[in-house]
Design an enzyme around this catalytic site. Structure first.
Site, short mmCIF file in Angstrom:
data_model
loop_
_atom_site.label_atom_id
_atom_site.label_comp_id
_atom_site.label_asym_id
_atom_site.label_seq_id
_atom_site.Cartn_x
_atom_site.Cartn_y
_atom_site.Cartn_z
N ASP A 59 2.32 0.90 -7.69
CA ASP A 59 3.97 0.28 -8.92
C ASP A 59 4.29 1.47 -7.72
OD1 ASP A 59 2.36 -1.34 -10.23
OD2 ASP A 59 2.87 -0.36 -12.29
N HIS A 78 0.73 -9.62 4.66
CA HIS A 78 -0.35 -8.50 4.95
C HIS A 78 -0.74 -8.16 2.98
CE1 HIS A 78 -2.24 -4.43 6.41
NE2 HIS A 78 -2.81 -5.05 5.14
N HIS A 129 -2.14 -5.13 -12.80
CA HIS A 129 -1.79 -5.12 -14.45
C HIS A 129 -2.23 -5.82 -15.13
CE1 HIS A 129 2.51 -4.21 -12.40
NE2 HIS A 129 1.98 -3.31 -11.94
N GLU A 163 -5.04 -1.80 14.56
CA GLU A 163 -5.18 -1.00 12.65
C GLU A 163 -7.22 -0.46 13.57
OE1 GLU A 163 -6.07 -2.40 8.83
OE2 GLU A 163 -4.13 -3.54 8.69
N ASN A 199 -2.08 -10.87 8.63
CA ASN A 199 -2.72 -10.01 8.67
C ASN A 199 -4.53 -10.37 8.15
OD1 ASN A 199 -3.77 -6.99 9.42
ND2 ASN A 199 -4.08 -7.59 6.88
N GLU A 200 -5.24 -10.40 7.96
CA GLU A 200 -6.93 -10.65 8.15
C GLU A 200 -7.18 -11.36 7.71
OE1 GLU A 200 -8.72 -6.58 7.25
OE2 GLU A 200 -7.82 -5.63 8.55
N TYR A 206 -12.99 -1.52 13.08
CA TYR A 206 -13.21 -0.26 11.89
C TYR A 206 -14.53 0.24 12.25
CZ TYR A 206 -9.27 -0.50 9.31
OH TYR A 206 -7.35 -0.26 8.76
N ASN A 262 -8.03 -5.45 14.60
CA ASN A 262 -8.29 -4.57 14.12
C ASN A 262 -9.73 -4.32 13.72
OD1 ASN A 262 -6.13 -4.63 13.03
ND2 ASN A 262 -6.16 -5.55 10.86
N GLN A 279 0.69 -1.22 0.11
CA GLN A 279 -0.56 0.04 -0.34
C GLN A 279 0.93 1.33 0.30
OE1 GLN A 279 -2.93 -2.25 3.78
NE2 GLN A 279 -4.03 -0.19 2.29
N ARG A 288 3.43 0.10 13.22
CA ARG A 288 3.89 -1.37 12.55
C ARG A 288 3.67 -1.38 11.17
NH1 ARG A 288 -2.44 -3.90 10.88
NH2 ARG A 288 -1.20 -6.50 10.66
#
Length: 491
Positions: A71, A141, A58, A395, A185-186, A328, A326, A38, A96
């Site tokens: 990219d 991740h 891509h 998160e 992760n997740e 939200y 995590n 990311q 993290r």
């Protein structure tokens, strides 16, 4: 009826609760979080191999909302020193971030270690340590090496062994300076978004069986890394390692037996799906029974939820040193009577509808839902159900339109952190650290750059990827300095 539900929700929400005037404990670690694909960019530089996300975006840019990719992203591969300086300015003591598996092992196998990748992360970790910032390193991740995807990805149980080899190399190279590790992760998001409904890499739609196979393999991979660390490295390096699980707090939409049971089923098919095997042993009983019975009705001679044998149960159970959470948002849960079971599907398996009223969501992120009290309730649920010893909120954040004036993010963070503080000070939940998502605006997977979670703005139109503090960054900096969510705290 819907108006009644919204009124009930307003009562549940606690939106008018006062923000806690207590201080966070002196030992509490404030931080921020990012992930390799990311933010890093440099997708094919200095010997890095191709990840499944590189290939996914891509091959078909339309898979991403704005047609963009990672990219370049935030160009942190070249701007890592500036990122460390930003963390230093914030005053945080915890960062993290994740390692890119194909940056270290280009094809995912240990036959070739990319020294440039090792050097990149070693330089970053050294700079963090010199700045007094503790690195919390996530091994995986979501950027699986493309070569391993072509071997079957998370549907191939051998990937757990490949993951173990990769983890060992990471521990060997970085473990003297890294004391906090996250394995995967997740896993729920990987399996649901990547293997059930194809929104994310690798884009498979296998909602009746592949989604569960993915879950089992990721849990075995997590356990493999955990056992390698504790057998070969923990005594000398004295670090801790665990899984990171994403979860929402689930409320029954109506106070009746059906929706109350629906909320329980939602919990076990989401949080319990991955937490039970690690913290309690084996899949949740409700999942095993439900999927096993449905599989039989659908003509299968076996359950679509792959069983763990006793050796596997023992191997996975207890593979934690803390709980990485995590979170939200929260959900209202409506139980639905069984629909046509002829098409095996995770969503009909759990037979619930999680939803949020649109009045409680920002227009640019309609899937986000602010229910601050859910933070406290979820932390208590995790603490009392799984008894992890300690919890890191790894998160938690809010998407805005990217403007520098982001008062809605401040309101969100302040309310969620207040409820986290209440869980610590009033309920005795041992939350020891918090890393907000995210340090900076970044590539948000299938949403591309249309969602801005950063407390720091990134100008993606600038070749320099200029970083600028948002109002929330200044607010968070003050919270970190004062350990207080309001202007004046009680001692």
């Amino acid at each position: 009826m819907r108006k009644l539900i919204v009124l009930l929700l307003c009562f549940y929400l606690g939106a008018f609760e006062e923000i806690s005037t207590k201080k966070f404990p002196e030992s509490f670690l404030f931080g921020a979080a990012t992930a390799a694909y990311q933010i890093e960019g440099g997708w094919n530089e200095d010997g890095k191999g191709e990840s499944m996300w590189d290939r996914f975006v891509h091959d078909d840019p339309s898979r991403v909302k704005d047609g963009q990719n990672g990219d370049i992203a935030c160009d942190s591969y070249h701007k890592w020193q500036e990122d460390v300086e930003l963390l230093t300015q914030l005053g945080v003591k915890l960062y993290r971030f994740s390692l890119s598996w194909p940056r270290i092992l280009p094809d995912g196998t240990p036959r070739k270690v990319n020294q440039a990748g090792i050097n990149y992360y070693r330089n970053l970790i050294n700079a963090l340590k010199q700045a007094g910032i503790e690195p919390m390193v996530t091994l995986y991740h979501w950027d699986l090496p493309q070569h391993l995807l072509e071997l079957g990805g998370w549907l191939n149980s051998d990937i757990a062994n490949y993951f173990g080899d990769y983890a060992r190399i990471a521990f060997e190279n970085f473990g003297d300076d890294v004391k906090l590790w996250a394995t995967v992760n997740e896993p729920k998001t990987t399996c649901l978004s990547g293997y059930a409904y194809g929104e994310m890499a690798p884009g498979f739609t296998l909602p009746g069986d592949g989604v569960y196979k993915c879950a089992k393999v990721q849990l075995l991979a997590h356990a493999k890394a955990y056992h390698i660390y504790h057998a070969e490295f923990a005594t000398k390096q004295k670090g801790r390692i665990s899984l990171v699980i994403d979860a929402s707090y689930n409320l029954p939409a109506l106070n009746n037996d059906r929706d109350i049971f629906g909320a329980q089923r939602e919990d076990e098919f989401t949080l319990g799906w991955f937490a039970h095997p690690v913290y309690l042993g084996d899949w949740p009983e409700l999942m095993k029974t439900r999927i096993g019975n449905l599989s039989k009705q659908q003509g299968y001679s076996f359950s679509r939820l792959p069983e763990f044998n006793q050796e596997e149960i023992n191997y996975i159970n207890g593979t934690f040193d803390f709980f990485g959470l995590n979170t939200y948002t929260s959900n209202l849960i409506t139980y639905i009577v069984d629909i046509d079971i002829g098409d095996p599907n995770y969503f009909t398996d759990k037979s619930t509808i999680p939803w949020q009223d649109s009045n409680w969501a920002p227009s640019n992120a309609p899937w986000l839902y602010s229910y601050p009290l859910g933070m406290r309730k979820l932390l208590n649920h995790v603490w009392n159900t799984y008894k992890p010893g300690s919890i890191y909120v790894t998160e938690n954040g809010w998407a805005t339109d990217g403007s520098l004036e982001d008062s809605s993010r401040i309101s969100y963070l302040q309310n969620y952190m207040s409820n986290m503080l209440d869980a610590i000070t009033e309920d005795g939940v041992n939350v020891v650290g918090y890393t907000t998502w995210s340090l900076m605006d970044n590539f948000e997977w299938a949403q591309g750059y249309t969602q801005k979670f950063g407390i720091i703005h990134v100008d993606f139109d600038s070749p320099n990827r200029t970083r600028t503090f948002k109002t929330s960054a200044y607010w968070y900096k003050n919270v970190v300095a004062t350990r207080c969510l309001v202007e004046e705290c009680l001692d």
